[in-house]
Design a protein around this motif. Structure first.
Motif, PDB file in Angstrom:
ATOM      1  N   ILE A 168      -8.380  49.390  59.043  1.00 41.74           N
ATOM      2  CA  ILE A 168      -9.177  48.513  59.910  1.00 41.74           C
ATOM      3  C   ILE A 168      -8.974  47.059  59.522  1.00 41.74           C
ATOM      4  CG2 ILE A 168     -11.536  47.873  60.565  1.00 41.74           C
ATOM      5  CD1 ILE A 168     -12.265  50.877  60.204  1.00 41.74           C
ATOM      6  N   GLY A 184      -5.923  45.568  60.898  1.00 42.53           N
ATOM      7  CA  GLY A 184      -5.811  45.414  62.348  1.00 42.53           C
ATOM      8  C   GLY A 184      -5.493  46.671  63.124  1.00 42.53           C
ATOM      9  N   ILE A 185      -5.882  47.839  62.592  1.00 39.28           N
ATOM     10  CA  ILE A 185      -5.656  49.106  63.287  1.00 39.28           C
ATOM     11  C   ILE A 185      -6.991  49.696  63.719  1.00 39.28           C
ATOM     12  CG2 ILE A 185      -4.758  51.457  63.099  1.00 39.28           C
ATOM     13  CD1 ILE A 185      -2.706  50.468  61.136  1.00 39.28           C
ATOM     14  N   GLY A 186      -7.087  50.056  64.986  1.00 38.32           N
ATOM     15  CA  GLY A 186      -8.260  50.751  65.498  1.00 38.32           C
ATOM     16  C   GLY A 186      -7.889  52.169  65.881  1.00 38.32           C
ATOM     17  N   TRP A 227     -13.268  48.867  69.102  1.00 43.28           N
ATOM     18  CA  TRP A 227     -12.045  48.447  68.416  1.00 43.28           C
ATOM     19  C   TRP A 227     -11.489  47.145  68.990  1.00 43.28           C
ATOM     20  CZ3 TRP A 227     -12.077  50.438  64.033  1.00 43.28           C
ATOM     21  CH2 TRP A 227     -12.538  51.742  63.839  1.00 43.28           C
ATOM     22  N   PRO A 265      -7.621  44.042  67.361  1.00 43.11           N
ATOM     23  CA  PRO A 265      -6.620  44.787  66.593  1.00 43.11           C
ATOM     24  C   PRO A 265      -5.193  44.431  66.983  1.00 43.11           C
ATOM     25  CG  PRO A 265      -7.447  46.144  68.368  1.00 43.11           C
ATOM     26  CD  PRO A 265      -8.228  44.858  68.420  1.00 43.11           C
ATOM     27  N   LYS A 266      -4.262  44.795  66.073  1.00 37.39           N
ATOM     28  CA  LYS A 266      -2.831  44.697  66.371  1.00 37.39           C
ATOM     29  C   LYS A 266      -2.343  45.997  67.000  1.00 37.39           C
ATOM     30  CE  LYS A 266      -2.003  42.039  62.110  1.00 37.39           C
ATOM     31  NZ  LYS A 266      -1.334  42.126  60.786  1.00 37.39           N
ATOM     32  N   LEU A 293      -3.715  49.880  68.467  1.00 45.40           N
ATOM     33  CA  LEU A 293      -4.812  50.748  68.888  1.00 45.40           C
ATOM     34  C   LEU A 293      -4.279  52.172  68.993  1.00 45.40           C
ATOM     35  CD1 LEU A 293      -7.767  50.912  69.777  1.00 45.40           C
ATOM     36  CD2 LEU A 293      -7.008  50.473  72.121  1.00 45.40           C
TER      37      LEU A 293
END
Length: 520
Positions: A339, A342-344, A422, A427-428, A430
């Motif tokens: 997280i 930048g990851i959801g 998210w 985020p970068k 998803l």
């Protein structure tokens, strides 16, 4: 559908016109299943197909709403799993349901202990346990605790227990999921022994290769119905997959989703996964996702899709392989690490792993963002309100207001709230696991449109879907997973139902001409 299996004595089990609804929602609609004497019968289908409900009705976990069941020549009704077992039907579950700290003898004889002069006859029970295990060519100390043996031996103990109850029908639910190749071979030998002894087996598995090794016939279920019954030798892997998915390769519909044409530009590689391995479910998976790209993960139930994305999100521990994010080594030890990078991740099970039902829309939407909204233990409610109102409007969440409990919303609107959770983190990447499962057609189209627009704006999306048209029409690239390996990659106009289904069925696209089916 082919006619029921016939033998001199007829079928051992006949389930006809079985229907069951939960809270008014049909789980089974006139489903049927026929199993012959001394037959190994495969029962397959995707998640939600109705396999589990059919088995639970047979074994007395739930009651049927309508339909007829006959077993061993008589009408049959099990009022509990214990009742089913006493009447000759035993179930061996994927998670071995035995007592680990008790001995093998105690596990085999539990509930039907031998007694002499009112006392437990340990000598007789040990002898029976040794005799039952010897049927499988297993010579072990039956007095030792079950937990001191490997998973394969524990599986054999579960089968020995079923035989000890004089079972005429043994149901095996994903019995090979925790076994290695050698242990699977031993299990299959045991199944063949059961068949030779006149015992029938219902074999539930998502591994197509296994069905052809050990099963006589197969029943395929989809959407609560029995859609096909066939001899294994009369049906190909590609036909099995097509029946499970409800697809006709010769009649492929176009634009069955709302993804439409992509308008954004695909950028550089954001995520690179190389040689991922963890447990039995992920054996060797390599993939990459670019900025502004939707990458689809296709595969049958058990192919390793969810397990792969859980490794990327840090929800499970990676045993082998490597990850890079933005060209930098990436090794999340837990989800918070992903997280923060930048990851959801929107989970497949919205109710169990997504929403918190008794909390409000606003609280659910800002859950991941809460550390940024909190200072010295106090939530900035004004900032929270602005963010929530922004995403309610942007995603078209239909609710009475931010304070409405999320459990009161429809499935589609709950899913939009989880997407907003998210997106609020900017985020970068998803990761979406079954983003449109269990929601109505209108909400499904809205979410597909949202996902497309997010990718057009530069967001990288990694999407799992069991709906083939969603993967075909929604993805810029598709990786096909099978038995924990990625077996094919398709790009742009190469993505088509025939090749994707062929890869799901036997490990390669038809045009590559390298499938196992063509080698045999």
């Amino acid at each position: 559908m082919e006619p029921a299996h016939n033998s001199a004595q007829g079928n051992l089990l006949s389930m006809q016109n079985i229907s069951k609804a939960f809270a008014g929602i049909p789980a089974l609609s006139s489903a049927s299943l026929d199993v012959g004497h001394a037959e190994v019968h495969a029962l397959i289908g995707q998640n939600g197909a109705g396999k589990s409900t059919l088995i639970k009705i047979l074994t007395g976990y739930v009651s049927r709403d309508s339909g007829d069941v006959r077993f061993d020549g008589a009408d049959f009704l099990a009022r509990s799993p214990q009742d089913a077992q006493a009447k000759g039907i035993s179930t061996i579950y994927q998670e071995i349901n035995l007592v680990p700290y008790r001995s093998i003898t105690e596990n085999i004889c539990l509930g039907r202990e031998s007694r002499r002069y009112g006392l437990l006859d340990w000598k007789a029970m040990h002898e029976e346990a040794r005799h039952l295990m010897a049927r499988f060519n297993i010579d072990i100390d039956v007095r030792k605790p079950l937990l001191s043996f490997n998973t394969a031996t524990q599986q054999m103990v579960a089968i020995a227990r079923a035989i000890g109850f004089k079972a005429k029908l043994v149901i095996m639910d994903e019995p090979t999921s925790s076994l290695d190749e050698r242990e699977v071979a031993v299990l299959f030998d045991v199944i063949r022994q059961l068949k030779q002894s006149g015992i029938s087996v219902i074999f539930v598995s998502h591994k197509l290769d296994e069905l052809y090794q050990v099963c006589d016939r197969v029943t395929i279920m989809r959407d609560g119905r029995t859609v096909k019954t066939s001899a294994m030798k009369s049906i190909s892997k590609i036909e099995l997959v097509a029946s499970m998915l409800g697809r006709d390769i010769s009649q492929v519909s176009k634009h069955a989703t709302a993804f439409g044409d992509r308008k954004g530009q695909i950028g550089d590689v954001l995520l690179q996964a190389q040689g991922l391995k963890a447990g039995h479910k992920v054996q060797d998976v390599s993939l990459n996702v670019r900025k502004g790209e939707i990458v689809g993960l296709a595969g049958l139930l058990g192919a390793g899709r969810t397990e792969t994305v859980r490794l990327i999100f840090g929800a499970d521990r990676l045993h082998k392989g490597s990850l890079t994010l933005d060209n930098k080594p990436f090794a999340p030890a837990e989800p918070i690490d992903a997280i923060m990078q930048g990851i959801g991740f929107s989970s497949e099970d919205r109710k169990l792993e997504g929403i918190i039902p008794d909390m409000s829309v606003a609280e659910n939407m800002t859950l991941a963002l809460m550390p940024q909204l909190t200072k010295m233990g106090i939530v900035d409610e004004e900032q929270q309100r602005l963010i929530v109102e922004k995403f309610i409007t942007r995603l078209g969440v239909k609710c009475s207001g931010p304070q409405q409990r999320i459990r009161e919303l429809s499935g589609g609107n709950q899913q939009k709230v989880l997407l907003a959770r998210w997106l609020a983190m900017n985020p970068k990447l998803l990761v979406l696991d079954e983003p449109t499962r269990g929601i109505d057609v209108g909400a499904k189209a809205e979410i597909q449109t949202i996902v497309k627009e997010l990718a057009d704006q530069g967001l990288a999306v990694l999407m799992i879907s069991s709906e083939l048209e969603e993967v075909i029409e929604g993805s810029d690239r598709v990786f096909v997973l099978r038995d924990g390996h990625n077996v094919a990659e398709f790009v742009g106009k190469e993505i088509n139902e025939g090749d994707v289904m062929a890869a799901m069925a036997h490990g390669a696209s038809e045009k590559n001409g390298s499938s196992e089916e063509k080698r045999t």
